[in-house]
Design an enzyme around this catalytic site. Structure first.
Site, PDB file in Angstrom:
ATOM      1  CG  ASP A  39      -0.243   0.146   2.542  1.00 29.98           C
ATOM      2  OD1 ASP A  39       0.813  -0.495   2.725  1.00 29.98           O
ATOM      3  OD2 ASP A  39      -0.729   0.906   3.408  1.00 29.98           O
ATOM      4  CD  GLU A  88       4.121   0.982   7.194  1.00 29.33           C
ATOM      5  OE1 GLU A  88       4.861   1.265   8.138  1.00 29.33           O
ATOM      6  OE2 GLU A  88       3.767   1.824   6.353  1.00 29.33           O
TER       7      GLU A  88
HETATM    8  N1  BES Z   1       8.628   3.396   5.432  1.00 28.33           N
HETATM    9  C1  BES Z   1       7.934   4.035   6.480  1.00 28.33           C
HETATM   10  C2  BES Z   1       8.615   3.919   7.826  1.00 28.33           C
HETATM   11  C3  BES Z   1       9.868   4.708   7.944  1.00 28.33           C
HETATM   12  C4  BES Z   1       9.858   6.053   7.677  1.00 28.33           C
HETATM   13  C5  BES Z   1      11.004   4.105   8.358  1.00 28.33           C
HETATM   14  C6  BES Z   1      11.012   6.783   7.786  1.00 28.33           C
HETATM   15  C7  BES Z   1      12.152   4.816   8.473  1.00 28.33           C
HETATM   16  C8  BES Z   1      12.161   6.169   8.175  1.00 28.33           C
HETATM   17  C9  BES Z   1       6.552   3.485   6.626  1.00 28.33           C
HETATM   18  O1  BES Z   1       5.969   3.092   5.442  1.00 28.33           O
HETATM   19  C10 BES Z   1       5.686   4.572   7.244  1.00 28.33           C
HETATM   20  O2  BES Z   1       5.563   5.608   6.699  1.00 28.33           O
HETATM   21  N2  BES Z   1       5.109   4.285   8.377  1.00 28.33           N
HETATM   22  C11 BES Z   1       4.184   5.168   8.988  1.00 28.33           C
HETATM   23  C12 BES Z   1       3.513   4.341  10.034  1.00 28.33           C
HETATM   24  C13 BES Z   1       2.333   4.960  10.665  1.00 28.33           C
HETATM   25  C14 BES Z   1       1.213   5.206   9.711  1.00 28.33           C
HETATM   26  C15 BES Z   1       1.882   4.078  11.764  1.00 28.33           C
HETATM   27  C16 BES Z   1       4.893   6.363   9.621  1.00 28.33           C
HETATM   28  O3  BES Z   1       6.016   6.246  10.113  1.00 28.33           O
HETATM   29  O4  BES Z   1       4.301   7.447   9.598  1.00 28.33           O
HETATM   30 ZN    ZN Z   2       5.360   5.224   4.509  1.00 23.22          ZN
END
Ligand code: BES
Ligand code: ZN
Length: 461
Positions: free
Chosen positions: A88, A153
């Site tokens: 997603d 995610e």
């Molecule tokens: N890929 C990201 C997580 C991430 C962001 C890891 C920056 C390392 C550095 C992931 O897809 C993401 O954006 N996660 C969301 C999770 C939230 C919706 C619970 C986030 O971090 O905002």
């Molecule tokens: Zn993300």
């Protein structure tokens, strides 16, 4: 490894084209109108996995968007890797800020631009292509592999915990590998060992029971937008600290060793500020930028709305105002407690004359992963072979909610093997994936599969 690596080199153009097809499907998980595309994306992945030679490929329903599962388990005695990723993506809006359309993957210089190119379709695809290289050249992998690719995610992995619980047997593995984060910088591979958690809140203030003429009523009742902005302004003090009582109570202190290690990383505040177009950086006093990003909790207002925002001047004293406020959390904070403290404090500072309602939209826990595990040691070796450089250790400010659940439910550790770059515009317009990292990533994962058995032989991953 020679034939595997030459296969990768010989197929780069096709790999790119295929990734382009995956990126063309607008699988935006927040958007109810995109459920069909979510389904289409899951189908595309499942078909592609079958073509690669992954076995037991299934699209498995959850209460929300489906999970794509597949495995290849014909390496008896070898370790089992659970590869997690997400298909997603975040919404692409604002569309007019994109140089090329978000769902038409476009190469400019050595970057591939599209929503999801880095986060996380491109990075997930790296693992599929490494598996393909083995299966198409050798007909076998040196390890057992399970794929768990989810579709929620970006909206907090709401139904994945239950899924993992219900399918704990199916997901049994020696280690999890996730590529959904960044390298430290271009040409600087890294192993990530920490992620922040998240508590996401929404508040609404209602003042008068209807929108009012600001001339006839202004000055006689409290404007909910004013009340809301004053409340939000109070959530930080002049030292950049969050003012919610108890907010920092459970924060694990940065060790002297970690602080010293961060200071040695190749980092420039000035360059960072210049790149972001800000005249000055902001944050909690007493901490460096990397400490603030990786090891300190924060509070952000993500959005604020209410009243008249159309063109021209409409004189109105609005009836209501709202804001979305999130807190990034670090070990050993808990999202439930942060939400509770937030709620209590917000109630306390809400002025008379407005009615307050608070909702918790999402909670995810912070994670620290071990850096001594066989999986990490194998990943270090693989990065060295794939990128020709020893990786450094870093944490990240973002969140991947399922990491903690993997540990809790499956009792296995995660290796965070990011191939993105910190400035790849994830979640923003002109998201891209740096192509040398895409291909370097595929080579690295191939090396990881190759060396992992040596590292796990002496014990658990
Ligand atoms: N890929 C990201 C997580 C991430 C962001 C890891 C920056 C390392 C550095 C992931 O897809 C993401 O954006 N996660 C969301 C999770 C939230 C919706 C619970 C986030 O971090 O905002
Ligand atoms: Zn993300």
């Amino acid at each position: 490894m020679k034939s595997v690596l030459s296969y990768i080199d010989a197929n780069t153009d096709r790999y790119l084209k295929e990734l382009g097809a995956l990126l063309a499907i607008p699988s935006v998980s927040t958007d109810a109108e995109r459920v069909q595309d979510i389904g289409r994306c899951a189908e595309w992945l499942a078909d592609h996995m079958r073509w690669i030679g992954v076995q037991n490929v299934q699209i498995m329903p959850t209460q929300g968007h489906p999970v794509v599962y597949g495995d290849w388990l014909a390496a008896p005695g070898a370790p089992t890797v659970l590869v997690y990723g997400h298909y997603d993506v975040q919404p692409a809006e604002p569309l007019d800020k994109w140089t090329s359309p978000p769902f038409e993957a476009t190469v400019r210089e050595d970057n591939l631009y599209a929503r999801g190119a880095s986060d996380d379709k491109g990075q997930t695809f790296i693992h599929l292509k490494a598996v393909e290289a083995f299966l198409k050249t050798k007909g076998a992998l040196p390890v057992n592999v399970k794929f768990l690719i989810e579709g929620e995610e970006e909206i907090g992995s709401e139904h994945l915990e239950e899924f993992v619980r219900e399918h704990a047997d199916m997901l049994k593995a020696d280690l999890v590998v996730i590529s959904d984060s960044s390298m430290f910088a271009k040409g600087v591979p890294s192993i990530c060992y920490g992620l922040r958690g998240l508590a996401y809140m929404q508040i609404e203030l209602v003042g008068p029971n209807r929108d009012l003429h600001s001339g006839s009523y202004g000055g006689s009742v409290l404007n909910p937008i004013q009340a809301l902005s004053e409340m939000i302004a109070k959530l930080h003090d002049t030292k950049g600290r969050v003012t919610i009582p108890g907010f920092y109570d459970d924060v694990r202190k940065l060790s002297a060793k970690e602080r010293a290690a961060y200071k040695k990383l190749p980092w420039s505040d000035r360059k960072y500020a210049r790149d972001l177009g800000v005249g000055a950086l902001y944050g909690e006093q007493g901490f460096t930028t990397l400490e603030r990003l990786w090891a300190r909790p924060t509070l952000e207002c993500n959005g604020i709305w209410g009243g008249f925002t159309g063109e021209g001047a409409k004189t109105v004293l609005p009836s209501r105002a709202s804001a979305k406020i999130s807190m990034r959390l670090v070990p050993d904070q808990s999202s439930a407690k942060a939400a509770r403290l937030f709620e209590r404090h917000i109630k306390k500072i809400a002025p008379k004359g407005v009615q307050l309602s608070i909702r918790s939209l999402h909670g995810g826990e912070p994670a620290i992963t071990p850096i001594e595990s066989a999986g990490v040691r194998a990943a270090i070796e693989a990065l060295e072979r794939g990128f020709g450089k020893k990786p450094l250790y870093q944490r990240e400010g973002g969140s991947i909610p399922i990491v903690v659940q993997f540990k809790k439910i499956l009792k296995i550790d995660t290796v965070l093997l990011g191939f993105g770059l910190p400035d790849e515009n994830a979640h923003g317009p002109d998201e891209f994936l740096h192509l040398p990292n895409f291909f370097g990533g595929i080579r690295t994962v191939a090396h990881l599969f190759d060396v992992l058995p040596q590292f796990t032989r002496s014990g658990k991953a």
